[in-house]
Design an enzyme around this catalytic site. Structure first.
Site, PDB file in Angstrom:
ATOM      1  N   GLY A 191      31.497  20.711  29.684  1.00  0.00           N
ATOM      2  CA  GLY A 191      32.927  20.608  29.269  1.00  0.00           C
ATOM      3  C   GLY A 191      32.757  19.957  28.453  1.00  0.00           C
ATOM      4  O   GLY A 191      33.855  18.809  28.333  1.00  0.00           O
TER       5      GLY A 191
ATOM      6  N   GLU B  48      19.400  12.166  22.642  1.00  0.00           N
ATOM      7  CA  GLU B  48      19.627  13.284  21.425  1.00  0.00           C
ATOM      8  C   GLU B  48      20.001  12.671  20.197  1.00  0.00           C
ATOM      9  O   GLU B  48      20.931  11.966  20.346  1.00  0.00           O
ATOM     10  CB  GLU B  48      19.763  14.377  21.069  1.00  0.00           C
ATOM     11  CG  GLU B  48      19.887  15.518  22.518  1.00  0.00           C
ATOM     12  CD  GLU B  48      20.545  16.857  22.414  1.00  0.00           C
ATOM     13  OE1 GLU B  48      21.521  16.778  22.119  1.00  0.00           O
ATOM     14  OE2 GLU B  48      19.810  17.696  23.039  1.00  0.00           O
TER      15      GLU B  48
ATOM     16  N   LYS C 275      36.351  23.951  23.128  1.00  0.00           N
ATOM     17  CA  LYS C 275      37.245  25.227  21.702  1.00  0.00           C
ATOM     18  C   LYS C 275      37.654  25.694  21.808  1.00  0.00           C
ATOM     19  O   LYS C 275      38.405  25.345  23.046  1.00  0.00           O
ATOM     20  CB  LYS C 275      35.481  26.548  22.318  1.00  0.00           C
ATOM     21  CG  LYS C 275      34.375  26.108  21.875  1.00  0.00           C
ATOM     22  CD  LYS C 275      33.182  26.583  22.951  1.00  0.00           C
ATOM     23  CE  LYS C 275      32.069  26.126  23.022  1.00  0.00           C
ATOM     24  NZ  LYS C 275      31.234  27.541  23.723  1.00  0.00           N
TER      25      LYS C 275
ATOM     26  N   GLU D 134      21.848  23.732  24.648  1.00  0.00           N
ATOM     27  CA  GLU D 134      21.989  23.663  26.454  1.00  0.00           C
ATOM     28  C   GLU D 134      22.426  25.580  26.059  1.00  0.00           C
ATOM     29  O   GLU D 134      22.419  26.205  25.219  1.00  0.00           O
ATOM     30  CB  GLU D 134      23.092  23.425  27.107  1.00  0.00           C
ATOM     31  CG  GLU D 134      24.183  24.195  26.268  1.00  0.00           C
ATOM     32  CD  GLU D 134      25.330  23.448  27.350  1.00  0.00           C
ATOM     33  OE1 GLU D 134      25.132  23.028  28.826  1.00  0.00           O
ATOM     34  OE2 GLU D 134      26.685  23.924  27.057  1.00  0.00           O
TER      35      GLU D 134
ATOM     36  N   ASN E 283      23.992  28.615  29.137  1.00  0.00           N
ATOM     37  CA  ASN E 283      25.008  29.044  29.828  1.00  0.00           C
ATOM     38  C   ASN E 283      24.397  29.785  30.256  1.00  0.00           C
ATOM     39  O   ASN E 283      24.740  31.084  29.706  1.00  0.00           O
ATOM     40  CB  ASN E 283      26.684  28.521  29.021  1.00  0.00           C
ATOM     41  CG  ASN E 283      26.547  27.277  28.113  1.00  0.00           C
ATOM     42  OD1 ASN E 283      26.942  26.160  28.871  1.00  0.00           O
ATOM     43  ND2 ASN E 283      27.564  26.868  27.249  1.00  0.00           N
TER      44      ASN E 283
ATOM     45  N   ARG F 283      26.306  32.063  31.998  1.00  0.00           N
ATOM     46  CA  ARG F 283      27.381  33.041  32.418  1.00  0.00           C
ATOM     47  C   ARG F 283      28.338  33.580  31.789  1.00  0.00           C
ATOM     48  O   ARG F 283      27.763  33.116  30.372  1.00  0.00           O
ATOM     49  CB  ARG F 283      28.372  32.061  33.349  1.00  0.00           C
ATOM     50  CG  ARG F 283      29.189  30.869  32.553  1.00  0.00           C
ATOM     51  CD  ARG F 283      29.787  29.552  32.627  1.00  0.00           C
ATOM     52  NE  ARG F 283      30.234  28.603  31.703  1.00  0.00           N
ATOM     53  CZ  ARG F 283      30.674  28.664  30.731  1.00  0.00           C
ATOM     54  NH1 ARG F 283      31.052  29.300  30.173  1.00  0.00           N
ATOM     55  NH2 ARG F 283      30.894  27.533  30.011  1.00  0.00           N
TER      56      ARG F 283
ATOM     57  N   VAL G  80      34.213  32.360  27.898  1.00  0.00           N
ATOM     58  CA  VAL G  80      35.571  32.322  27.579  1.00  0.00           C
ATOM     59  C   VAL G  80      35.352  33.166  25.959  1.00  0.00           C
ATOM     60  O   VAL G  80      36.486  33.911  26.090  1.00  0.00           O
ATOM     61  CB  VAL G  80      35.984  31.147  27.514  1.00  0.00           C
ATOM     62  CG1 VAL G  80      37.657  31.776  26.246  1.00  0.00           C
ATOM     63  CG2 VAL G  80      36.572  30.061  28.485  1.00  0.00           C
TER      64      VAL G  80
HETATM   65  P1  ADP Z   1      28.049  21.082  27.417  1.00  0.00           P
HETATM   66  O1  ADP Z   1      27.594  21.129  28.231  1.00  0.00           O
HETATM   67  O2  ADP Z   1      29.707  19.939  28.030  1.00  0.00           O
HETATM   68  O3  ADP Z   1      29.011  21.924  26.571  1.00  0.00           O
HETATM   69  P2  ADP Z   1      26.664  20.660  24.452  1.00  0.00           P
HETATM   70  O4  ADP Z   1      25.311  20.165  25.598  1.00  0.00           O
HETATM   71  O5  ADP Z   1      27.064  22.036  24.936  1.00  0.00           O
HETATM   72  O6  ADP Z   1      27.483  19.947  26.377  1.00  0.00           O
HETATM   73  O7  ADP Z   1      27.269  20.437  24.254  1.00  0.00           O
HETATM   74  C1  ADP Z   1      29.330  19.994  23.782  1.00  0.00           C
HETATM   75  C2  ADP Z   1      29.392  20.098  22.085  1.00  0.00           C
HETATM   76  O8  ADP Z   1      29.386  18.675  21.262  1.00  0.00           O
HETATM   77  C3  ADP Z   1      28.866  20.654  21.185  1.00  0.00           C
HETATM   78  O9  ADP Z   1      29.110  21.924  21.168  1.00  0.00           O
HETATM   79  C4  ADP Z   1      28.050  19.621  19.668  1.00  0.00           C
HETATM   80  O10 ADP Z   1      29.789  20.678  18.860  1.00  0.00           O
HETATM   81  C5  ADP Z   1      28.354  18.990  20.210  1.00  0.00           C
HETATM   82  N1  ADP Z   1      26.891  18.093  20.301  1.00  0.00           N
HETATM   83  C6  ADP Z   1      26.152  18.171  21.720  1.00  0.00           C
HETATM   84  N2  ADP Z   1      24.776  17.282  20.684  1.00  0.00           N
HETATM   85  C7  ADP Z   1      24.707  17.472  19.736  1.00  0.00           C
HETATM   86  C8  ADP Z   1      24.512  16.781  18.806  1.00  0.00           C
HETATM   87  N3  ADP Z   1      22.964  16.503  19.488  1.00  0.00           N
HETATM   88  N4  ADP Z   1      24.392  16.325  17.503  1.00  0.00           N
HETATM   89  C9  ADP Z   1      25.794  16.649  17.736  1.00  0.00           C
HETATM   90  N5  ADP Z   1      26.672  16.618  17.753  1.00  0.00           N
HETATM   91  C10 ADP Z   1      26.231  17.599  19.102  1.00  0.00           C
HETATM   92  P1  ADP Z   2      32.703  28.402  27.424  1.00  0.00           P
HETATM   93  O1  ADP Z   2      31.449  27.387  26.796  1.00  0.00           O
HETATM   94  O2  ADP Z   2      32.489  29.499  27.965  1.00  0.00           O
HETATM   95  O3  ADP Z   2      33.637  28.434  26.336  1.00  0.00           O
HETATM   96  P2  ADP Z   2      34.181  25.314  28.816  1.00  0.00           P
HETATM   97  O4  ADP Z   2      32.892  24.943  28.903  1.00  0.00           O
HETATM   98  O5  ADP Z   2      35.188  25.367  27.160  1.00  0.00           O
HETATM   99  O6  ADP Z   2      33.054  27.294  28.291  1.00  0.00           O
HETATM  100  O7  ADP Z   2      34.649  26.065  30.671  1.00  0.00           O
HETATM  101  C1  ADP Z   2      34.631  26.975  30.833  1.00  0.00           C
HETATM  102  C2  ADP Z   2      35.924  26.691  31.142  1.00  0.00           C
HETATM  103  O8  ADP Z   2      36.208  26.486  32.524  1.00  0.00           O
HETATM  104  C3  ADP Z   2      37.193  25.926  30.599  1.00  0.00           C
HETATM  105  O9  ADP Z   2      38.590  26.669  30.933  1.00  0.00           O
HETATM  106  C4  ADP Z   2      36.479  24.576  31.163  1.00  0.00           C
HETATM  107  O10 ADP Z   2      37.959  23.624  31.893  1.00  0.00           O
HETATM  108  C5  ADP Z   2      36.743  25.451  33.045  1.00  0.00           C
HETATM  109  N1  ADP Z   2      35.364  24.517  33.622  1.00  0.00           N
HETATM  110  C6  ADP Z   2      34.604  23.739  33.528  1.00  0.00           C
HETATM  111  N2  ADP Z   2      33.873  23.701  34.216  1.00  0.00           N
HETATM  112  C7  ADP Z   2      34.802  23.951  35.440  1.00  0.00           C
HETATM  113  C8  ADP Z   2      34.078  23.297  36.577  1.00  0.00           C
HETATM  114  N3  ADP Z   2      33.474  22.673  37.289  1.00  0.00           N
HETATM  115  N4  ADP Z   2      36.110  23.362  37.587  1.00  0.00           N
HETATM  116  C9  ADP Z   2      36.381  23.704  36.907  1.00  0.00           C
HETATM  117  N5  ADP Z   2      36.630  24.066  35.766  1.00  0.00           N
HETATM  118  C10 ADP Z   2      35.188  24.697  34.726  1.00  0.00           C
HETATM  119 MG    MG Z   3      27.687  23.600  25.550  1.00  0.00          MG
END
Ligand code: ADP
Ligand code: ADP
Ligand code: MG
Length: 459
Positions: free
Chosen positions: A164, A200, A237, A288, A290, A292, A295
């Site tokens: 998140g 990173e 997002k 990463e 996901n 599941r 959204v």
């Molecule tokens: P989360 O588990 O919180 O979704 P992510 O690793 O997917 O974490 O990173 C969330 C967002 O942060 C990504 O969608 C991207 O926009 C940004 N991000 C993550 N890693 C990098 C990176 N190495 N350089 C630039 N932006 C990054």
């Molecule tokens: P996606 O990668 O599908 O866009 P998000 O990272 O935006 O997903 O998270 C999906 C939704 O779940 C979001 O609305 C976020 O606020 C919610 N969310 C994420 N982690 C948790 C958590 N541990 N407990 C409750 N809600 C969560």
């Molecule tokens: Mg992510």
């Protein structure tokens, strides 16, 4: 097929799963908090059961309460939706122990991919490009500084348990590394109970591009194309679209191949998403996976015609994928806007409350996912996303025009929303050109609001 499924979620995703179950002839039990006992999904489900008080930590995030509800109501499977327990490996194994099918991958797959640093190492081993950075968990900030010197600033310190957008901090030079390390660690400890960090290189002005995957228990794995989710606020997002306009055909193929390699590395089962960042030179790097439903899954459904929730349920029931890779074709362009109960002019502060009037857009190629109805209430206890508006048209510009009309038509009275903000975004020249990166909204959110207020004054 299953006779009865427990849905352990709320809001629009609970409605989405409920509708799908009804189409498949499956009975539903909605496990919800005391706050949600009169919600639309609670009224829609075959049965509803209260699993605890409004606070999510005591209801939606309580594995024992959810499993107990599934047992008492004789549900054969649990659909966790997204958020809450959907990526909780302990919950998935608790279901496994009680003979309840978790609609998702195995607890082992969640564990392998949920620890982001181990996932990164595994991907590297399987030839999926990862962002240059550390090879394991960092010992302390000094080690972070050492590695940062090698890969070059700016860098990103990331929590291996993060999600998140939380547990991440940037450092632009050596003077920032210690405080970035400490604050990322503190946020990760309080948010996820695990302060382990990795590092990173910070990719500058990237696009966030992700690939939808489906795998069944017979070993078939397919991809359903990519989504561009670069429009983010605080790493959350706001708008997603498919396909990604920025990709050239060769890059797109390479990206899909890399995502398939990632999923095959863990023999992935169920729906999953492999996330990448794309840099300005056109290189992409795994960030990463996901494990599941996401959204933004509807944009993929719109351009492929595949029902991803239905596939998840079929796969969990042991059936094979209903489509092979050669059956999957892509048509047109789809865009999703997340409608949130928040006020963009007040720093996007959430504003829950009672809905006094509601009207949803409709028409050809317009889809709305929501659990709101006239007179319903947006609870202060949960996420502020109240609806998703999805459009599908032959091309991107036609989809943008359709989204403008849909957002203009949609009416929510009684609470503040980001509807007008999204509407103005649909006229932004940078968005129209398709060149907005993940930093765009952080820079330009204020400009978009100011511009909106000026044009309102003129009108
Ligand atoms: P989360 O588990 O919180 O979704 P992510 O690793 O997917 O974490 O990173 C969330 C967002 O942060 C990504 O969608 C991207 O926009 C940004 N991000 C993550 N890693 C990098 C990176 N190495 N350089 C630039 N932006 C990054
Ligand atoms: P996606 O990668 O599908 O866009 P998000 O990272 O935006 O997903 O998270 C999906 C939704 O779940 C979001 O609305 C976020 O606020 C919610 N969310 C994420 N982690 C948790 C958590 N541990 N407990 C409750 N809600 C969560
Ligand atoms: Mg992510």
């Amino acid at each position: 097929m299953f006779k009865r499924i427990l849905i352990a979620n709320r809001g629009e995703i609970a409605m989405r799963i409920l509708r799908c179950c009804q189409e498949m002839g499956i009975e539903t039990v909605l496990a919800c908090s005391a706050e949600d006992m009169d919600s639309l999904p609670a009224q829609f489900a075959t049965k509803r059961v209260c699993i605890g008080p409004p606070a999510a930590a005591k209801s939606y995030l309580n594995p024992e309460a959810v499993v107990q509800a599934a047992i008492s109501f004789q549900c054969e499977a649990v659909h966790p939706g997204y958020g809450f327990l959907s990526e909780n490996a302990d919950f998935a194994s608790l279901c496994e122990e009680h003979g309840i099918l978790f609609i998702g991958p195995s607890s082992e797959m969640i564990r392998m991919m949920g620890d982001k640093q181990s996932a990164r190492a595994l991907m590297k081993k399987h030839g999926v490009p990862v962002v240059p950075g550390s090879d394991g968990i960092l010992k302390d900030w000094k080690e972070a500084a050492e590695i940062a010197r090698k890969v070059g600033y700016p860098v990103l310190l990331k929590a291996t348990a993060g999600g998140g957008g939380r547990g991440m901090r940037t450092a632009y030079d050596e003077s920032e590394i210690q405080s970035a390390y400490e604050s990322a660690q503190a946020e990760a400890l309080s948010g996820f109970g695990d302060g382990s960090l990795y590092l990173e290189k910070l990719i500058l002005h990237p696009h966030h591009i992700e690939v939808q995957i489906l795998g069944d228990s017979r070993g078939h794995i397919v991809h359903l194309g990519e989504r561009d989710c670069s429009l983010q606020r605080r790493n959350q997002k706001l708008l997603e679209e498919a396909p990604a306009r920025i990709l050239k055909p060769r890059q797109r193929e390479a990206l899909h191949r890399a995502a398939l390699r990632a999923a095959k590395a863990v023999h992935y089962r169920s729906a999953g998403t492999v996330e990448f960042v794309l840099d300005r030179e056109g290189n992409f790097y795994f960030i990463e996976m996901n494990t599941r439903i996401q959204v933004e899954h509807p944009v993929t459904e719109m351009i492929t015609g595949v029902d991803l929730i239905r596939e998840q349920i079929r796969i969990a029931a042991g059936l094979g994928l209903s489509c092979r890779q050669s059956d999957i074709s892509f048509s047109g362009h789809a865009i999703e806007c997340r409608i949130n109960a928040e006020n963009p002019a007040k720093g996007f502060a959430p504003c829950p409350g009672d809905i006094s009037f509601l009207h949803f857009p409709a028409g050809k190629g317009v889809r709305v996912e929501s659990a709101l109805y006239n007179g319903s209430r947006v609870s202060p206890w949960y996420d502020s996303m109240i609806a998703k508006v999805i459009v599908h048209a032959p091309g991107r510009l036609e989809a943008i025009r359709k989204m403008r009309v849909a957002l203009e038509e949609m009416t929510v009275e009684g609470i503040d929303t980001n509807l007008e903000f999204l509407y103005l975004l649909m006229f932004n020249p940078d968005y129209l050109s398709g060149h907005v990166d993940t930093g765009f909204l952080e820079k330009d959110a204020e400009a978009i609001i100011r511009w909106g207020e000026e044009s309102r004054k003129k009108a």
